[in-house]
Design an enzyme around this catalytic site. Structure first.
Site, PDB file in Angstrom:
ATOM      1  N   LYS A 201     -50.816  35.818 -16.064  1.00  0.00           N
ATOM      2  CA  LYS A 201     -51.030  34.425 -15.656  1.00  0.00           C
ATOM      3  C   LYS A 201     -52.095  33.782 -16.555  1.00  0.00           C
ATOM      4  O   LYS A 201     -53.103  34.412 -16.880  1.00  0.00           O
ATOM      5  CB  LYS A 201     -51.473  34.403 -14.192  1.00  0.00           C
ATOM      6  CG  LYS A 201     -51.535  33.040 -13.544  1.00  0.00           C
ATOM      7  CD  LYS A 201     -51.872  33.206 -12.065  1.00  0.00           C
ATOM      8  CE  LYS A 201     -51.922  31.896 -11.328  1.00  0.00           C
ATOM      9  NZ  LYS A 201     -52.250  32.085  -9.884  1.00  0.00           N
TER      10      LYS A 201
ATOM     11  N   SER B 239     -50.050  28.652  -7.187  1.00  0.00           N
ATOM     12  CA  SER B 239     -50.281  28.376  -8.600  1.00  0.00           C
ATOM     13  C   SER B 239     -49.534  29.338  -9.516  1.00  0.00           C
ATOM     14  O   SER B 239     -49.561  29.191 -10.730  1.00  0.00           O
ATOM     15  CB  SER B 239     -51.782  28.444  -8.912  1.00  0.00           C
ATOM     16  OG  SER B 239     -52.296  29.736  -8.657  1.00  0.00           O
TER      17      SER B 239
ATOM     18  N   SER C 147     -51.201  31.523  -3.489  1.00  0.00           N
ATOM     19  CA  SER C 147     -50.612  31.296  -4.813  1.00  0.00           C
ATOM     20  C   SER C 147     -49.653  32.367  -5.294  1.00  0.00           C
ATOM     21  O   SER C 147     -48.979  32.182  -6.306  1.00  0.00           O
ATOM     22  CB  SER C 147     -51.722  31.119  -5.853  1.00  0.00           C
ATOM     23  OG  SER C 147     -52.387  29.902  -5.655  1.00  0.00           O
TER      24      SER C 147
END
Length: 474
Positions: free
Chosen positions: A79, A154, A178
């Site tokens: 990520k 996210s 997330s």
């Protein structure tokens, strides 16, 4: 099967047995990602040269009959909130455009030690703050089930990658939902581990303990083996979860026994309307659990809606604490600026009161839910949101409120430190499209083994599908 349809464990077995090379696997995924990522907004950037070097190293180790990790040759992007040395780190923000990391986050090394191959960095919203992934100047992350809808956030880029077959597994993180939000939006498995189960590493202070790293996967077993890879590395930890009795992968391969399951479909952190499809998914799962022999009862709401306001204070102060030069402030997204302003306006006494409120809330959750082995809720109050539907640049406070209504259960587990997993057990016809509808199982603190065993039982009983895109979507 197509290489990109293999799950992570099957890929590792194929590489370890030399049925296929890690270089072949990486090449197949890189070619697919190059072609399809722009349509689903999966990758912030690909790193083909690094990936092929890592894959060749795995193949060389296999050829020498050396021990390789449990995920040898498995592509696993990182990520874009976590640094990888020599690779861009922009965290979804134009304020960091062109920034390149000079050091690896610890979790990057833990994945590498397990034999994974990093294909690139997955897209995230600005600093991972909202539950949608719509970074400035880049494609929005979209669920491959319907390209008009968001992949969530996210971890939207990571979820879009795994659901579209651009990676078999992807690093993710969860401080308010997330991992689980995009898991629901994209039809994946997403586990938020207990507080202290996975170390924040040496570069990142754990702060109030809301967040944890993890993965997004297509199978429960892949999630379990990733937890075995990531757990237990910390030194001098602020938070520490009790070690498991056996490897987490073993838990995913054994029966859970008869459990007491509490069902809750009333929103907890906000007054929100819950879509009939989300209610139906939770109720159908409750029926399946009863058919499997579990005791299923109604669970209470653990605390009043107002008690959740402590999360907002911690979240805003966290946003304000992101180190940025003053000249970056004007180019930040309105939501980010609003959160940072709110955080800067929060006094030390107010922050201490919020931290204490979280501790009291954790006790309330335990008193309400510890009689149950598992709590079942919908993951989200609505099906995957249309791209842009939650974002409100003109009114960031309204944007934040809309996000809480969309996710009225997820952050309970971040506040209480308990584990929770979103499972892709159901789909529903919404506006003429078949969409994934996640359900969430939450456990007592440290009880990932129970969640993994029960999740695997449900996976076997119900099963789920993945919409691999065979041609360029449009």
């Amino acid at each position: 099967m197509e290489l990109v349809e293999l799950d992570a464990l099957a890929t590792a077995r194929a590489v370890g047995s030399r049925a296929v090379s890690a270089v072949e696997v990486a090449t197949a995924y890189l070619e697919r990602a190059e072609r399809l990522s722009p349509f689903v907004g999966a990758y912030a950037r690909l790193t083909p040269e690094l990936a092929l070097v890592q894959a060749a190293a795995v193949d060389a180790a296999v050829a020498r009959a050396e021990a390789v990790g449990p995920l040898a040759g498995v592509p696993c992007p990182i990520k874009d909130l976590n640094p990888v040395a020599g690779v861009g780190l922009e965290a979804g923000s134009v304020a960091l455009r062109g920034n390149v990391a000079d050091v690896d986050d610890d979790i990057v090394g833990w994945f590498a030690s397990a034999g994974t191959v990093m294909l690139g960095k997955t897209a995230t919203p600005e600093f991972g703050l909202p539950c949608y992934t719509e970074p400035e100047g880049a494609p929005a992350a979209r669920t491959p089930w319907d390209l008009t809808r968001s992949a969530g956030g996210s971890g939207g880029g990571a979820a879009a990658a795994v659901a579209t077959g651009l990676a078999p597994i992807a690093h993710a993180s969860d401080a308010g939902g997330s991992i689980r939000i995009p898991a629901s939006a994209c039809g994946l498995v997403g586990l938020k581990a207990s507080r202290g189960r996975i170390s924040a590493g040496r570069l990142r202070p754990p702060g109030p303990g809301l967040g944890t790293d993890g993965v997004l996967t297509r199978t429960v077993a892949d999630t379990a083996v990733a937890l075995d890879v990531l757990a237990g590395h910390g030194v001098g930890e602020t938070y520490l979860a009790p070690p498991p009795a056996a490897p987490f992968l073993d838990a995913a391969r054994r029966e859970p026994g008869r459990l007491r399951v509490g069902v809750l479909t009333t929103p907890v952190i906000a007054e929100a309307d819950v879509h009939p499809a989300c209610l139906a998914a939770a109720r159908a799962t409750a029926e399946t659990l009863a058919d499997l022999g579990h005791q299923v009862d109604e669970a209470p709401v653990p605390f009043p809606v107002q008690r959740w306001e402590a999360f907002g204070a911690l979240w805003a102060v966290g946003a304000a604490s992101i180190p940025l030069p003053g000249e970056a402030e004007p180019v930040l997204r309105p939501l980010t600026r609003w959160l940072r302003e709110t955080g800067r306006a929060t006094s030390g006494v107010e922050y201490a009161a919020a931290a204490a409120a979280v501790q009291r809330l954790t006790v309330e959750v335990a008193l309400a839910w510890d009689a149950f082995d598992v709590i079942l809720t919908p993951t989200l109050a609505q099906p995957p949101a249309l791209v842009g539907a939650l974002r409100n640049d003109a009114d960031p406070a309204a944007d934040f409120a809309a996000q809480t209504r969309f996710t009225p259960w997820t952050s309970v587990y971040n506040l209480s430190g308990r584990p929770a997993v979103s499972l892709p057990l159901h789909t529903a016809e919404v506006d003429g499209r078949r969409l994934p509808i996640g359900v969430m199982l939450g456990g007592r603190f440290g009880a990932e083994e129970v969640l993994l065993s029960l999740s695997a039982q449900l996976e076997s009983a119900v099963g789920w599908e993945h919409p691999f895109v065979s041609q360029d979507p449009n």
